[in-house]
Motif scaffolding. Structure first.
Motif, PDB file in Angstrom:
ATOM      1  N   THR A  48      -5.544  -2.523  -5.556  1.00 35.60           N
ATOM      2  CA  THR A  48      -4.936  -1.313  -4.999  1.00 35.60           C
ATOM      3  C   THR A  48      -4.213  -0.533  -6.092  1.00 35.60           C
ATOM      4  O   THR A  48      -4.266   0.706  -6.122  1.00 35.60           O
ATOM      5  CB  THR A  48      -3.955  -1.666  -3.870  1.00 35.60           C
ATOM      6  OG1 THR A  48      -4.641  -2.424  -2.871  1.00 35.60           O
ATOM      7  CG2 THR A  48      -3.375  -0.419  -3.242  1.00 35.60           C
ATOM      8  N   ALA A  49      -3.539  -1.237  -6.994  1.00 40.14           N
ATOM      9  CA  ALA A  49      -2.862  -0.567  -8.102  1.00 40.14           C
ATOM     10  C   ALA A  49      -3.858   0.187  -8.973  1.00 40.14           C
ATOM     11  O   ALA A  49      -3.630   1.341  -9.361  1.00 40.14           O
ATOM     12  CB  ALA A  49      -2.080  -1.582  -8.935  1.00 40.14           C
ATOM     13  N   VAL A  50      -4.978  -0.456  -9.286  1.00 43.29           N
ATOM     14  CA  VAL A  50      -6.011   0.199 -10.094  1.00 43.29           C
ATOM     15  C   VAL A  50      -6.525   1.449  -9.386  1.00 43.29           C
ATOM     16  O   VAL A  50      -6.654   2.527  -9.995  1.00 43.29           O
ATOM     17  CB  VAL A  50      -7.158  -0.783 -10.390  1.00 43.29           C
ATOM     18  CG1 VAL A  50      -8.336  -0.059 -11.039  1.00 43.29           C
ATOM     19  CG2 VAL A  50      -6.671  -1.910 -11.305  1.00 43.29           C
ATOM     20  N   ASP A  68       0.832  -1.205   0.000  1.00 43.49           N
ATOM     21  CA  ASP A  68       0.000   0.000   0.000  1.00 43.49           C
ATOM     22  C   ASP A  68       0.867   1.256   0.000  1.00 43.49           C
ATOM     23  O   ASP A  68       0.583   2.228  -0.715  1.00 43.49           O
ATOM     24  CB  ASP A  68      -0.935   0.004   1.213  1.00 43.49           C
ATOM     25  CG  ASP A  68      -2.055  -1.021   1.098  1.00 43.49           C
ATOM     26  OD1 ASP A  68      -2.231  -1.580  -0.004  1.00 43.49           O
ATOM     27  OD2 ASP A  68      -2.737  -1.267   2.103  1.00 43.49           O
ATOM     28  N   GLY A  69       1.937   1.236   0.802  1.00 43.03           N
ATOM     29  CA  GLY A  69       2.827   2.380   0.842  1.00 43.03           C
ATOM     30  C   GLY A  69       3.519   2.618  -0.488  1.00 43.03           C
ATOM     31  O   GLY A  69       3.590   3.750  -0.980  1.00 43.03           O
ATOM     32  N   LEU A  70       4.016   1.557  -1.100  1.00 40.06           N
ATOM     33  CA  LEU A  70       4.700   1.691  -2.384  1.00 40.06           C
ATOM     34  C   LEU A  70       3.749   2.147  -3.487  1.00 40.06           C
ATOM     35  O   LEU A  70       4.109   2.992  -4.319  1.00 40.06           O
ATOM     36  CB  LEU A  70       5.341   0.361  -2.774  1.00 40.06           C
ATOM     37  CG  LEU A  70       6.642   0.009  -2.067  1.00 40.06           C
ATOM     38  CD1 LEU A  70       7.037  -1.423  -2.353  1.00 40.06           C
ATOM     39  CD2 LEU A  70       7.763   0.958  -2.487  1.00 40.06           C
ATOM     40  N   LEU A  71       2.541   1.611  -3.482  1.00 41.03           N
ATOM     41  CA  LEU A  71       1.593   1.945  -4.547  1.00 41.03           C
ATOM     42  C   LEU A  71       1.074   3.375  -4.439  1.00 41.03           C
ATOM     43  O   LEU A  71       0.439   3.876  -5.369  1.00 41.03           O
ATOM     44  CB  LEU A  71       0.437   0.944  -4.551  1.00 41.03           C
ATOM     45  CG  LEU A  71       0.843  -0.474  -4.999  1.00 41.03           C
ATOM     46  CD1 LEU A  71      -0.279  -1.466  -4.740  1.00 41.03           C
ATOM     47  CD2 LEU A  71       1.231  -0.483  -6.473  1.00 41.03           C
ATOM     48  N   SER A  72       1.359   4.032  -3.324  1.00 42.52           N
ATOM     49  CA  SER A  72       1.019   5.452  -3.206  1.00 42.52           C
ATOM     50  C   SER A  72       2.121   6.345  -3.769  1.00 42.52           C
ATOM     51  O   SER A  72       1.947   7.565  -3.835  1.00 42.52           O
ATOM     52  CB  SER A  72       0.769   5.815  -1.737  1.00 42.52           C
ATOM     53  OG  SER A  72       1.977   5.788  -0.993  1.00 42.52           O
ATOM     54  N   VAL A  73       3.249   5.736  -4.177  1.00 42.08           N
ATOM     55  CA  VAL A  73       4.407   6.506  -4.623  1.00 42.08           C
ATOM     56  C   VAL A  73       4.794   6.204  -6.070  1.00 42.08           C
ATOM     57  O   VAL A  73       5.070   7.107  -6.855  1.00 42.08           O
ATOM     58  CB  VAL A  73       5.631   6.243  -3.715  1.00 42.08           C
ATOM     59  CG1 VAL A  73       6.830   7.074  -4.156  1.00 42.08           C
ATOM     60  CG2 VAL A  73       5.301   6.510  -2.260  1.00 42.08           C
ATOM     61  N   VAL A  74       4.838   4.923  -6.435  1.00 40.26           N
ATOM     62  CA  VAL A  74       5.373   4.522  -7.734  1.00 40.26           C
ATOM     63  C   VAL A  74       4.348   4.725  -8.845  1.00 40.26           C
ATOM     64  O   VAL A  74       3.161   4.963  -8.598  1.00 40.26           O
ATOM     65  CB  VAL A  74       5.845   3.055  -7.708  1.00 40.26           C
ATOM     66  CG1 VAL A  74       6.933   2.863  -6.669  1.00 40.26           C
ATOM     67  CG2 VAL A  74       4.675   2.101  -7.440  1.00 40.26           C
ATOM     68  N   ARG A  87      -8.027  -8.132 -14.569  1.00 38.33           N
ATOM     69  CA  ARG A  87      -9.330  -7.830 -15.206  1.00 38.33           C
ATOM     70  C   ARG A  87     -10.468  -7.916 -14.207  1.00 38.33           C
ATOM     71  O   ARG A  87     -11.436  -7.155 -14.283  1.00 38.33           O
ATOM     72  CB  ARG A  87      -9.582  -8.789 -16.374  1.00 38.33           C
ATOM     73  CG  ARG A  87      -8.851  -8.424 -17.653  1.00 38.33           C
ATOM     74  CD  ARG A  87      -9.466  -9.110 -18.852  1.00 38.33           C
ATOM     75  NE  ARG A  87      -9.417 -10.557 -18.725  1.00 38.33           N
ATOM     76  CZ  ARG A  87      -8.431 -11.313 -19.207  1.00 38.33           C
ATOM     77  NH1 ARG A  87      -7.397 -10.747 -19.819  1.00 38.33           N
ATOM     78  NH2 ARG A  87      -8.447 -12.622 -19.073  1.00 38.33           N
ATOM     79  N   SER A  88     -10.347  -8.828 -13.259  1.00 39.43           N
ATOM     80  CA  SER A  88     -11.435  -9.024 -12.294  1.00 39.43           C
ATOM     81  C   SER A  88     -11.645  -7.813 -11.387  1.00 39.43           C
ATOM     82  O   SER A  88     -12.696  -7.681 -10.753  1.00 39.43           O
ATOM     83  CB  SER A  88     -11.172 -10.265 -11.438  1.00 39.43           C
ATOM     84  OG  SER A  88     -10.168 -10.022 -10.458  1.00 39.43           O
ATOM     85  N   VAL A  89     -10.647  -6.922 -11.321  1.00 37.35           N
ATOM     86  CA  VAL A  89     -10.766  -5.722 -10.489  1.00 37.35           C
ATOM     87  C   VAL A  89     -10.709  -4.452 -11.340  1.00 37.35           C
ATOM     88  O   VAL A  89     -10.429  -3.364 -10.827  1.00 37.35           O
ATOM     89  CB  VAL A  89      -9.684  -5.698  -9.386  1.00 37.35           C
ATOM     90  CG1 VAL A  89      -9.916  -6.827  -8.387  1.00 37.35           C
ATOM     91  CG2 VAL A  89      -8.276  -5.778  -9.974  1.00 37.35           C
ATOM     92  N   GLY A  90     -10.959  -4.601 -12.626  1.00 34.95           N
ATOM     93  CA  GLY A  90     -11.025  -3.443 -13.508  1.00 34.95           C
ATOM     94  C   GLY A  90      -9.699  -2.973 -14.061  1.00 34.95           C
ATOM     95  O   GLY A  90      -9.612  -1.851 -14.582  1.00 34.95           O
ATOM     96  N   GLY A  91      -8.659  -3.789 -13.989  1.00 35.91           N
ATOM     97  CA  GLY A  91      -7.353  -3.399 -14.494  1.00 35.91           C
ATOM     98  C   GLY A  91      -6.895  -4.275 -15.645  1.00 35.91           C
ATOM     99  O   GLY A  91      -7.656  -5.076 -16.191  1.00 35.91           O
TER     100      GLY A  91
END
Length: 251
Positions: free
Chosen positions: A51-53, A22-28, A99-103
């Motif tokens: 979370t990435a999406v 979660d921390g990384l995906l808020s930055v990268v 795809r299952s989460v919209g990505g």
């Protein structure tokens, strides 16, 4: 000055937690998400994709050897046909979960020992590229500049994307210093940020012996399994943006 910042994510497995996704995906801007062979279980991978999406982060399939016990960091002499099938299997699994989460999966990056092997191991590089062409020929291949893998990918019509490492030491010939050697992994956020800024501004990095190595990366990686990964990524992004640069996915 535009640069993609990527990190390895989705490497927790069951009750075993690794890294702060979660921390990384808020930055990268891009996430190399494990595909279940070297790390990651289906629930973890689906949640990481979600979370990435939600964070607007591009998803990459991080394919590796079938080596959960060794975290994909041990070379395996996989038969050619098996490695082709392994790559297809991993990309396909992550595509479905995304795809299952919209990505969707936007690129492929080999992991660990496979990544390092195909810097010079032509047969395995060809197997990875054949696997990509069989199921996802539109996806770019992320790898080490000057590697056999990127050359084979380009010859096969795939888009090669050159990558640099923020937190790894380099040899004079532009390869990564093996993790078994002292100084292979860097930890100081300020030192890491300074050397990445030099990569982007001057196009060089200092090798472990002090010599200069030319680099022209489109993406820079921060390893998600190191203890200070989020701190390093945040510092790196602040320094890049403070110098007038932008952290964005590679085009």
């Amino acid at each position: 000055m535009r640069i993609d910042l990527n990190a390895d994510c989705g490497e927790s497995y069951g009750a075993w937690t690794l890294g702060d996704d979660d921390g990384l995906l808020s930055v990268v801007s891009s996430a190399n998400i494990a595909c279940g062979f070297h790390a990651g279980d289906p629930t973890t991978l689906r949640a990481t994709c979600a979370t990435a999406v939600a964070s607007g982060v591009r998803i990459g399939a991080q394919v590796g050897y079938a080596d959960l016990r060794g975290f994909g960091r041990r070379f395996i002499d996989v038969p050619y046909a098996d490695l082709v099938a392994d790559v297809i299997y991993q990309i396909g699994a992550l595509q479905a979960l995304a795809r299952s989460v919209g990505g969707s999966v936007s690129y492929v990056k080999p992991h660990g020992a496979l990544y390092n092997a195909i810097v010079t191991h032509r047969r395995q590089a060809e197997a990875v590229v054949e696997g990509m062409r069989a199921c996802a020929p539109e996806l770019p291949a992320l790898g080490l500049p000057g590697s056999v893998f990127l050359a084979v990918a380009a010859d096969a019509g795939l888009r090669p994307v050159a990558e640099a490492f923020a937190d790894r030491a380099y040899t004079p010939d532009g390869a990564l210093v093996p993790r078994s050697q002292p100084g292979a992994v860097l930890h100081d956020p300020d030192e890491i940020a300074a050397r990445v800024l030099r990569m982007l501004v001057d196009g060089t990095v200092q090798a472990i012996d002090g010599t200069e190595v030319a680099l022209a990366p489109e993406s820079v990686c921060v390893h998600g399994d190191t203890p200070d990964a989020v701190t390093v990524a945040r510092r790196l992004r602040r320094v890049i943006e403070g110098a007038g640069g932008r952290v964005v996915p590679f085009a």
